[in-house]
Design a protein around this motif. Structure first.
Motif, PDB file in Angstrom:
ATOM      1  N   ARG A  17       0.815  -1.220   0.000  1.00 17.01           N
ATOM      2  CA  ARG A  17       0.000   0.000   0.000  1.00 17.01           C
ATOM      3  C   ARG A  17       0.852   1.275   0.000  1.00 17.01           C
ATOM      4  O   ARG A  17       0.404   2.330   0.424  1.00 17.01           O
ATOM      5  CB  ARG A  17      -0.999   0.002   1.160  1.00 17.01           C
ATOM      6  CG  ARG A  17      -0.438  -0.050   2.567  1.00 17.01           C
ATOM      7  CD  ARG A  17      -1.565  -0.234   3.553  1.00 17.01           C
ATOM      8  NE  ARG A  17      -1.150  -0.168   4.947  1.00 17.01           N
ATOM      9  CZ  ARG A  17      -1.504   0.822   5.791  1.00 17.01           C
ATOM     10  NH1 ARG A  17      -2.284   1.792   5.379  1.00 17.01           N
ATOM     11  NH2 ARG A  17      -1.103   0.800   7.044  1.00 17.01           N
ATOM     12  N   ALA A  18       2.083   1.153  -0.513  1.00 17.94           N
ATOM     13  CA  ALA A  18       2.962   2.310  -0.638  1.00 17.94           C
ATOM     14  C   ALA A  18       2.612   3.107  -1.896  1.00 17.94           C
ATOM     15  O   ALA A  18       2.346   2.528  -2.955  1.00 17.94           O
ATOM     16  CB  ALA A  18       4.421   1.866  -0.699  1.00 17.94           C
ATOM     17  N   ARG A  19       2.607   4.393  -1.761  1.00 23.54           N
ATOM     18  CA  ARG A  19       2.274   5.271  -2.889  1.00 23.54           C
ATOM     19  C   ARG A  19       3.455   5.328  -3.853  1.00 23.54           C
ATOM     20  O   ARG A  19       4.474   5.941  -3.569  1.00 23.54           O
ATOM     21  CB  ARG A  19       1.938   6.669  -2.374  1.00 23.54           C
ATOM     22  CG  ARG A  19       1.380   7.613  -3.422  1.00 23.54           C
ATOM     23  CD  ARG A  19       1.120   8.985  -2.828  1.00 23.54           C
ATOM     24  NE  ARG A  19       0.489   9.842  -3.806  1.00 23.54           N
ATOM     25  CZ  ARG A  19      -0.817  10.027  -3.934  1.00 23.54           C
ATOM     26  NH1 ARG A  19      -1.649   9.410  -3.116  1.00 23.54           N
ATOM     27  NH2 ARG A  19      -1.307  10.833  -4.855  1.00 23.54           N
ATOM     28  N   HIS A  20       3.339   4.672  -4.987  1.00 24.95           N
ATOM     29  CA  HIS A  20       4.422   4.617  -5.954  1.00 24.95           C
ATOM     30  C   HIS A  20       4.648   5.972  -6.614  1.00 24.95           C
ATOM     31  O   HIS A  20       3.693   6.667  -6.958  1.00 24.95           O
ATOM     32  CB  HIS A  20       4.121   3.593  -7.044  1.00 24.95           C
ATOM     33  CG  HIS A  20       4.039   2.196  -6.550  1.00 24.95           C
ATOM     34  ND1 HIS A  20       3.098   1.302  -7.000  1.00 24.95           N
ATOM     35  CD2 HIS A  20       4.775   1.535  -5.616  1.00 24.95           C
ATOM     36  CE1 HIS A  20       3.255   0.147  -6.383  1.00 24.95           C
ATOM     37  NE2 HIS A  20       4.261   0.262  -5.538  1.00 24.95           N
ATOM     38  N   GLY A  21       5.935   6.264  -6.826  1.00 18.37           N
ATOM     39  CA  GLY A  21       6.275   7.483  -7.534  1.00 18.37           C
ATOM     40  C   GLY A  21       6.251   7.284  -9.038  1.00 18.37           C
ATOM     41  O   GLY A  21       5.913   6.212  -9.560  1.00 18.37           O
ATOM     42  N   ALA A  22       6.668   8.338  -9.756  1.00 17.71           N
ATOM     43  CA  ALA A  22       6.628   8.317 -11.221  1.00 17.71           C
ATOM     44  C   ALA A  22       7.541   7.245 -11.796  1.00 17.71           C
ATOM     45  O   ALA A  22       7.259   6.705 -12.871  1.00 17.71           O
ATOM     46  CB  ALA A  22       7.014   9.691 -11.752  1.00 17.71           C
ATOM     47  N   LEU A  23       8.637   6.910 -11.098  1.00 18.96           N
ATOM     48  CA  LEU A  23       9.567   5.912 -11.607  1.00 18.96           C
ATOM     49  C   LEU A  23       8.898   4.551 -11.748  1.00 18.96           C
ATOM     50  O   LEU A  23       8.979   3.897 -12.798  1.00 18.96           O
ATOM     51  CB  LEU A  23      10.772   5.811 -10.659  1.00 18.96           C
ATOM     52  CG  LEU A  23      11.918   4.890 -11.099  1.00 18.96           C
ATOM     53  CD1 LEU A  23      12.552   5.408 -12.379  1.00 18.96           C
ATOM     54  CD2 LEU A  23      12.957   4.784  -9.982  1.00 18.96           C
ATOM     55  N   VAL A  24       8.206   4.108 -10.706  1.00 17.14           N
ATOM     56  CA  VAL A  24       7.526   2.810 -10.740  1.00 17.14           C
ATOM     57  C   VAL A  24       6.371   2.844 -11.731  1.00 17.14           C
ATOM     58  O   VAL A  24       6.204   1.926 -12.548  1.00 17.14           O
ATOM     59  CB  VAL A  24       7.020   2.422  -9.341  1.00 17.14           C
ATOM     60  CG1 VAL A  24       6.164   1.161  -9.413  1.00 17.14           C
ATOM     61  CG2 VAL A  24       8.194   2.199  -8.390  1.00 17.14           C
ATOM     62  N   ARG A  25       5.585   3.906 -11.687  1.00 14.11           N
ATOM     63  CA  ARG A  25       4.421   3.969 -12.572  1.00 14.11           C
ATOM     64  C   ARG A  25       4.844   4.021 -14.042  1.00 14.11           C
ATOM     65  O   ARG A  25       4.182   3.451 -14.908  1.00 14.11           O
ATOM     66  CB  ARG A  25       3.539   5.166 -12.210  1.00 14.11           C
ATOM     67  CG  ARG A  25       2.982   5.098 -10.789  1.00 14.11           C
ATOM     68  CD  ARG A  25       1.772   5.996 -10.604  1.00 14.11           C
ATOM     69  NE  ARG A  25       1.997   7.363 -11.047  1.00 14.11           N
ATOM     70  CZ  ARG A  25       2.537   8.326 -10.297  1.00 14.11           C
ATOM     71  NH1 ARG A  25       2.953   8.050  -9.056  1.00 14.11           N
ATOM     72  NH2 ARG A  25       2.673   9.549 -10.763  1.00 14.11           N
ATOM     73  N   GLY A  26       5.956   4.694 -14.320  1.00 13.58           N
ATOM     74  CA  GLY A  26       6.448   4.732 -15.688  1.00 13.58           C
ATOM     75  C   GLY A  26       6.891   3.357 -16.175  1.00 13.58           C
ATOM     76  O   GLY A  26       6.621   2.968 -17.320  1.00 13.58           O
ATOM     77  N   GLN A  27       7.569   2.615 -15.303  1.00 17.81           N
ATOM     78  CA  GLN A  27       7.979   1.257 -15.672  1.00 17.81           C
ATOM     79  C   GLN A  27       6.762   0.373 -15.929  1.00 17.81           C
ATOM     80  O   GLN A  27       6.730  -0.414 -16.881  1.00 17.81           O
ATOM     81  CB  GLN A  27       8.840   0.637 -14.572  1.00 17.81           C
ATOM     82  CG  GLN A  27       9.356  -0.756 -14.926  1.00 17.81           C
ATOM     83  CD  GLN A  27       9.535  -1.637 -13.705  1.00 17.81           C
ATOM     84  OE1 GLN A  27       8.640  -1.766 -12.880  1.00 17.81           O
ATOM     85  NE2 GLN A  27      10.691  -2.250 -13.598  1.00 17.81           N
ATOM     86  N   LEU A  28       5.754   0.502 -15.085  1.00 24.83           N
ATOM     87  CA  LEU A  28       4.553  -0.315 -15.249  1.00 24.83           C
ATOM     88  C   LEU A  28       3.835   0.029 -16.554  1.00 24.83           C
ATOM     89  O   LEU A  28       3.295  -0.859 -17.234  1.00 24.83           O
ATOM     90  CB  LEU A  28       3.622  -0.132 -14.055  1.00 24.83           C
ATOM     91  CG  LEU A  28       4.140  -0.683 -12.727  1.00 24.83           C
ATOM     92  CD1 LEU A  28       3.157  -0.348 -11.599  1.00 24.83           C
ATOM     93  CD2 LEU A  28       4.370  -2.185 -12.806  1.00 24.83           C
ATOM     94  N   ALA A  29       3.807   1.307 -16.910  1.00 29.01           N
ATOM     95  CA  ALA A  29       3.182   1.700 -18.173  1.00 29.01           C
ATOM     96  C   ALA A  29       3.908   1.056 -19.352  1.00 29.01           C
ATOM     97  O   ALA A  29       3.272   0.563 -20.302  1.00 29.01           O
ATOM     98  CB  ALA A  29       3.188   3.222 -18.309  1.00 29.01           C
TER      99      ALA A  29
END
Length: 404
Positions: free
Chosen positions: A256-268
């Protein structure tokens, strides 16, 4: 723009349903249970399931009711659930174990007749369809995991029926998120790359054995330790996710950690390759479905099999094979043995009225990564793996036609 809106929009286009981005499927499921179930509600579910899911249900303040299952898939067998049990439950939670679909039309109809919500755990089934309809679009809400099919090691979605529910769930999600840290985001981003490197350099066996010897694996067996007295104490605070955090966080501490742009970009980026991943999985499933270890249900998927997360083969001496396969560089995870009613007991769950099939399936299933189908087939052949005697399956019925 709301947190994770771009990722959620991508999933919405794929499903045709409103989606909420979450750091994990387990948080997504918790949101759904809290939104639609009152504390104390009884939830019908398969006992062949991840223990983390059991603890998510308990954290939501609900009572897990274990269902009879199919001996071929480990999923709920609707016809085997006694009528008094149907009348006693307030919701149904599917599993779609390893990507093999639950019997969605029957479960949807039962829930509609009873006026209770149907929740879909679609963590293993992001590309599975039933009668042309995606898993995750049959019920009130569905939880997906990006740490499975796209190997993102983080991220999930909750798919819901309308925009109003989505907005309410986004607010509930935001209340439950904890601040992320750059160090953790970097580690989450690098972990899939490290795993690929270990596999590419043929280091799976030495790395896994070293982790075992150093005690760096959170699980000594297929199930985490229950810690029953401590678990009973936590029930006093339910519904409460923090009270159950020692159990819910296992294998994914940042759930439940709020992911930053780095993680969200990789997931995209990884989601952009999802369809190619699903195609490769279908090829692997097709290969393994023609082996002696495939169940009749798996064989019945035909020439266009679902893109399973894992292929559930049925073998004798499963535990010995799991250990031996490590010598071939193959680690078989996602084993849910013993069934949840045997694992947790009646203090925490309502036991299944007929646990025989669940125990049999949990003892014999060998989940194989379809992306490693050829390697697994060769290794099983070298180890002399024996298929189960189909005639000895408890209460076995011939599977229906392939459901794709």
């Amino acid at each position: 723009m709301t947190y994770g809106a771009r990722l959620a929009a991508t999933m919405t286009r794929r499903l045709g349903r409103e989606c909420v981005y979450t750091p994990s499927a387990r948080l997504a499921l918790y949101l759904a249970l809290r939104r639609w179930c009152r504390p104390g509600a009884r939830v019908l579910m398969s006992p062949v399931n991840d223990d983390v899911i059991l603890f998510v249900v308990l954290a939501a303040g609900l009572r897990p009711v274990q269902a009879p299952v199919s001996p071929w898939t480990g999923n709920i067998d609707p016809a085997a659930v006694p009528e008094p049990t149907w009348r006693s439950v307030d919701a149904v939670l599917t599993t779609n174990l390893y990507g093999m679909p639950d019997r969605m039309p029957e479960l949807r109809d039962h829930c509609a007749q009873l006026g209770i919500p149907l929740f879909e755990d679609a963590a293993h089934a992001i590309g599975t369809h039933v009668a042309g309809q995606p898993i995750g679009t049959f019920g009130k809400a569905a939880a997906y995991s990006l740490s499975k099919h796209v190997a993102g090691m983080a991220g999930g979605f909750l798919a819901v029926e309308d925009a109003r529910a989505r907005r309410e769930l986004e607010l509930l999600r935001d209340d439950l998120l904890v601040p992320g840290r750059l160090r953790e985001d970097v580690a989450t981003t690098l972990r899939p790359l490290a795993r690929s490197a270990v596999r590419g350099l043929h280091l799976v066996r030495p790395v896994w054995r070293t982790l075992q010897r150093l005690g760096l694996l959170e699980r000594d067996g297929y199930r985490m330790p229950l810690h029953a007295p401590r678990l009973a104490e936590s029930a006093r605070e339910a519904p409460s996710l923090p009270a159950y955090d020692p159990w819910v966080r296992v294998d994914l501490h940042g759930y439940r950690a709020r992911h930053g742009a780095l993680v969200r970009g990789q997931l995209a980026a990884r989601m952009a390759g999802l369809d190619a991943d699903l195609t490769r999985r279908r090829v692997g499933v097709s290969l393994l479905s023609r082996t002696a270890w495939a169940s009749p249900e798996l064989q019945a998927t035909g020439d266009t099999p679902p893109p399973l997360f894992r292929v559930p083969l049925l073998v004798e001496n499963r535990d010995t094979l799991v250990d031996r396969l490590i010598t071939h560089g193959l680690v078989c995870g996602y084993l849910y043995d013993p069934p949840l009613d045997d694992y947790a007991g009646p203090d925490f769950v309502d036991p299944s009225p007929d646990p025989t099939a669940a125990r049999w399936f949990a003892t014999h299933v060998l989940p194989v990564d379809p992306l490693l189908a050829r390697e697994a087939g060769r290794a099983l052949g070298r180890e002399g793996a024996r298929a189960v005697d189909v005639g000895a399956v408890p209460d076995a019925k011939e599977p229906g036609p392939a459901r794709r």
